[in-house]
Design a protein around this motif. Structure first.
Motif, PDB file in Angstrom:
ATOM      1  N   LYS A  80      -2.607   1.682  -7.996  1.00 25.51           N
ATOM      2  CA  LYS A  80      -2.944   3.037  -8.437  1.00 25.51           C
ATOM      3  C   LYS A  80      -2.123   4.062  -7.670  1.00 25.51           C
ATOM      4  CE  LYS A  80      -7.630   1.917  -9.839  1.00 25.51           C
ATOM      5  NZ  LYS A  80      -9.061   2.142  -9.635  1.00 25.51           N
ATOM      6  N   ILE A  81      -1.938   5.216  -8.302  1.00 32.50           N
ATOM      7  CA  ILE A  81      -1.230   6.335  -7.682  1.00 32.50           C
ATOM      8  C   ILE A  81      -2.036   7.602  -7.925  1.00 32.50           C
ATOM      9  CG2 ILE A  81       0.832   7.792  -7.794  1.00 32.50           C
ATOM     10  CD1 ILE A  81       2.436   5.315  -8.517  1.00 32.50           C
ATOM     11  N   SER A  82      -2.184   8.397  -6.883  1.00 38.34           N
ATOM     12  CA  SER A  82      -2.842   9.700  -7.006  1.00 38.34           C
ATOM     13  C   SER A  82      -1.815  10.779  -6.690  1.00 38.34           C
ATOM     14  CB  SER A  82      -4.028   9.795  -6.042  1.00 38.34           C
ATOM     15  OG  SER A  82      -4.599  11.091  -6.119  1.00 38.34           O
ATOM     16  N   LEU A  83      -1.688  11.734  -7.611  1.00 43.25           N
ATOM     17  CA  LEU A  83      -0.724  12.820  -7.469  1.00 43.25           C
ATOM     18  C   LEU A  83      -1.498  14.131  -7.391  1.00 43.25           C
ATOM     19  CD1 LEU A  83       2.372  13.455  -7.626  1.00 43.25           C
ATOM     20  CD2 LEU A  83       2.052  13.747 -10.074  1.00 43.25           C
ATOM     21  N   ASP A  84      -1.422  14.800  -6.256  1.00 41.95           N
ATOM     22  CA  ASP A  84      -2.173  16.038  -6.032  1.00 41.95           C
ATOM     23  C   ASP A  84      -1.198  17.210  -5.976  1.00 41.95           C
ATOM     24  OD1 ASP A  84      -3.684  18.187  -5.063  1.00 41.95           O
ATOM     25  OD2 ASP A  84      -5.000  16.872  -3.918  1.00 41.95           O
ATOM     26  N   LEU A  85      -1.172  17.997  -7.043  1.00 42.62           N
ATOM     27  CA  LEU A  85      -0.246  19.125  -7.127  1.00 42.62           C
ATOM     28  C   LEU A  85      -0.693  20.300  -6.269  1.00 42.62           C
ATOM     29  CD1 LEU A  85       0.512  19.077 -10.966  1.00 42.62           C
ATOM     30  CD2 LEU A  85       1.723  17.921  -9.130  1.00 42.62           C
ATOM     31  N   LYS A  86      -1.972  20.322  -5.939  1.00 42.45           N
ATOM     32  CA  LYS A  86      -2.505  21.427  -5.129  1.00 42.45           C
ATOM     33  C   LYS A  86      -2.052  21.294  -3.674  1.00 42.45           C
ATOM     34  CE  LYS A  86      -6.796  23.884  -4.190  1.00 42.45           C
ATOM     35  NZ  LYS A  86      -8.256  23.916  -4.373  1.00 42.45           N
ATOM     36  N   THR A  87      -2.122  20.071  -3.152  1.00 42.85           N
ATOM     37  CA  THR A  87      -1.744  19.844  -1.748  1.00 42.85           C
ATOM     38  C   THR A  87      -0.329  19.265  -1.617  1.00 42.85           C
ATOM     39  OG1 THR A  87      -2.680  17.612  -1.754  1.00 42.85           O
ATOM     40  CG2 THR A  87      -4.151  19.419  -1.104  1.00 42.85           C
ATOM     41  N   ASN A  88       0.359  19.098  -2.758  1.00 42.48           N
ATOM     42  CA  ASN A  88       1.694  18.487  -2.771  1.00 42.48           C
ATOM     43  C   ASN A  88       1.715  17.162  -2.021  1.00 42.48           C
ATOM     44  OD1 ASN A  88       3.061  20.400  -4.340  1.00 42.48           O
ATOM     45  ND2 ASN A  88       3.211  21.767  -2.584  1.00 42.48           N
ATOM     46  N   SER A  89       0.814  16.276  -2.428  1.00 43.21           N
ATOM     47  CA  SER A  89       0.767  14.953  -1.795  1.00 43.21           C
ATOM     48  C   SER A  89       0.695  13.867  -2.859  1.00 43.21           C
ATOM     49  CB  SER A  89      -0.429  14.847  -0.849  1.00 43.21           C
ATOM     50  OG  SER A  89      -1.634  14.941  -1.566  1.00 43.21           O
ATOM     51  N   LEU A  90       1.217  12.706  -2.499  1.00 41.33           N
ATOM     52  CA  LEU A  90       1.200  11.543  -3.377  1.00 41.33           C
ATOM     53  C   LEU A  90       0.636  10.382  -2.581  1.00 41.33           C
ATOM     54  CD1 LEU A  90       3.539  10.357  -5.991  1.00 41.33           C
ATOM     55  CD2 LEU A  90       3.383   8.856  -4.032  1.00 41.33           C
ATOM     56  N   GLN A  91      -0.343   9.701  -3.184  1.00 36.31           N
ATOM     57  CA  GLN A  91      -0.960   8.560  -2.502  1.00 36.31           C
ATOM     58  C   GLN A  91      -0.717   7.303  -3.315  1.00 36.31           C
ATOM     59  OE1 GLN A  91      -5.249   8.630  -2.042  1.00 36.31           O
ATOM     60  NE2 GLN A  91      -5.141   7.317  -0.244  1.00 36.31           N
ATOM     61  N   LEU A  92      -0.192   6.277  -2.654  1.00 37.14           N
ATOM     62  CA  LEU A  92      -0.011   4.958  -3.252  1.00 37.14           C
ATOM     63  C   LEU A  92      -1.186   4.107  -2.804  1.00 37.14           C
ATOM     64  CD1 LEU A  92       3.785   4.562  -2.451  1.00 37.14           C
ATOM     65  CD2 LEU A  92       2.769   5.296  -4.605  1.00 37.14           C
ATOM     66  N   ILE A  93      -1.925   3.571  -3.774  1.00 34.78           N
ATOM     67  CA  ILE A  93      -3.192   2.907  -3.463  1.00 34.78           C
ATOM     68  C   ILE A  93      -3.121   1.430  -3.831  1.00 34.78           C
ATOM     69  CG2 ILE A  93      -5.686   2.923  -3.919  1.00 34.78           C
ATOM     70  CD1 ILE A  93      -5.183   5.924  -4.866  1.00 34.78           C
ATOM     71  N   SER A  94      -3.302   0.584  -2.817  1.00 34.87           N
ATOM     72  CA  SER A  94      -3.326  -0.858  -3.047  1.00 34.87           C
ATOM     73  C   SER A  94      -4.743  -1.411  -2.944  1.00 34.87           C
ATOM     74  CB  SER A  94      -2.421  -1.568  -2.045  1.00 34.87           C
ATOM     75  OG  SER A  94      -2.938  -1.402  -0.743  1.00 34.87           O
ATOM     76  N   GLY A  95      -5.630  -0.627  -2.333  1.00 38.27           N
ATOM     77  CA  GLY A  95      -6.991  -1.096  -2.109  1.00 38.27           C
ATOM     78  C   GLY A  95      -7.118  -1.826  -0.780  1.00 38.27           C
ATOM     79  N   THR A  96      -6.041  -1.832   0.006  1.00 37.54           N
ATOM     80  CA  THR A  96      -6.058  -2.478   1.321  1.00 37.54           C
ATOM     81  C   THR A  96      -5.538  -1.474   2.349  1.00 37.54           C
ATOM     82  OG1 THR A  96      -3.785  -3.286   1.182  1.00 37.54           O
ATOM     83  CG2 THR A  96      -5.499  -4.687   0.216  1.00 37.54           C
ATOM     84  N   SER A  97      -5.234  -1.967   3.514  1.00 39.61           N
ATOM     85  CA  SER A  97      -4.709  -1.090   4.559  1.00 39.61           C
ATOM     86  C   SER A  97      -3.274  -0.654   4.263  1.00 39.61           C
ATOM     87  CB  SER A  97      -4.757  -1.806   5.909  1.00 39.61           C
ATOM     88  OG  SER A  97      -3.989  -2.982   5.850  1.00 39.61           O
ATOM     89  N   ALA A  98      -2.694  -1.185   3.175  1.00 38.00           N
ATOM     90  CA  ALA A  98      -1.322  -0.821   2.814  1.00 38.00           C
ATOM     91  C   ALA A  98      -1.243   0.501   2.053  1.00 38.00           C
ATOM     92  CB  ALA A  98      -0.691  -1.929   1.982  1.00 38.00           C
ATOM     93  N   ASP A  99      -2.372   1.188   1.859  1.00 41.14           N
ATOM     94  CA  ASP A  99      -2.361   2.495   1.196  1.00 41.14           C
ATOM     95  C   ASP A  99      -1.453   3.445   1.972  1.00 41.14           C
ATOM     96  OD1 ASP A  99      -4.222   1.355  -0.444  1.00 41.14           O
ATOM     97  OD2 ASP A  99      -5.849   2.719   0.063  1.00 41.14           O
ATOM     98  N   LYS A 100      -0.698   4.273   1.244  1.00 40.48           N
ATOM     99  CA  LYS A 100       0.210   5.212   1.889  1.00 40.48           C
ATOM    100  C   LYS A 100       0.063   6.582   1.254  1.00 40.48           C
ATOM    101  CE  LYS A 100       3.733   1.895   3.195  1.00 40.48           C
ATOM    102  NZ  LYS A 100       5.145   1.634   3.316  1.00 40.48           N
TER     103      LYS A 100
END
Length: 199
Positions: A80-100
């Motif tokens: 999964k990927i979360s794209l937040d235009l308000k905070t200008n952040s992108l989160q890559l989600i693996s469901g483990t500690s590898a989330d970035k």
């Protein structure tokens, strides 16, 4: 009669105002979405290039050849990927500690993440069909021992973005394919798109 005259005087101002109704109906624009969530859907191999010693010959291998070097290329590390235009952040989600999570910027539809204080291209955000394409590249370099150097050099790396000839040659190991003079010298790179749909 007295009451009738009062009634007319009471109704006249109302009638004169009702004909002057210039009220504008506002159609407020819906608030623009600021946070998007995407889920992995499919992948597509965009290119595979390989050069082999002892003559530095270029080959165009099929996708099955890539498995010999990058066994996990068919599945991205992040579901999964979360794209937040308000905070200008992108989160890559693996469901483990590898989330970035990265700070990011958008130029037209291209997304760039801040890694080590410099921006790197990571993918395409298509606002019209609300989708995200994550761009990943893989590179593999093997340099066999030479007469004066007994060390075997092997380097392999998966990175964000797109790579090509200029990113592999002239960057330290081989300046060009003609330097791949030993049997076993090997260079391979591939660019892969991972497609994510809106949740």
């Amino acid at each position: 009669m007295k009451y009738f005259a009062l009634l007319i005087f009471a109704v006249l101002p109302i009638m004169s105002c009702s004909g002057n109704d210039d009220s504008v109906t506002e159609n407020p624009k819906p608030a623009e979405k600021e946070v998007y969530s995407f889920e992995y859907k499919s992948y597509s191999v965009q290119s595979i290039s390989a050069y082999k010693g002892p003559s530095g010959q270029k080959t165009d291998p099929s996708e099955s050849y890539l498995k010999n070097y990058w066994s996990t290329y068919q599945e991205p590390s992040w579901k999964k990927i979360s794209l937040d235009l308000k905070t200008n952040s992108l989160q890559l989600i693996s469901g483990t500690s590898a989330d970035k999570t990265y700070s990011m910027k958008i130029e037209k539809d291209s997304i760039f993440i801040n890694e080590n204080n410099e921006y790197s291209f990571i993918g395409i955000f298509n606002k019209s069909d609300v989708s995200f394409t994550l761009k990943r590249s893989f590179r593999y370099i093997k340099k066999m021992p030479r007469e004066n150097v007994n060390a075997l050099t092997i380097s392999q790396k998966a990175i964000f973005g797109i790579i090509g000839y200029q990113d592999l040659f002239g960057k330290g190991v081989f300046n060009n394919p003609s330097e791949m003079t030993e049997t076993g010298d090997d260079i391979l790179w591939s660019n892969i798109d991972y497609y994510y749909k809106n949740l």
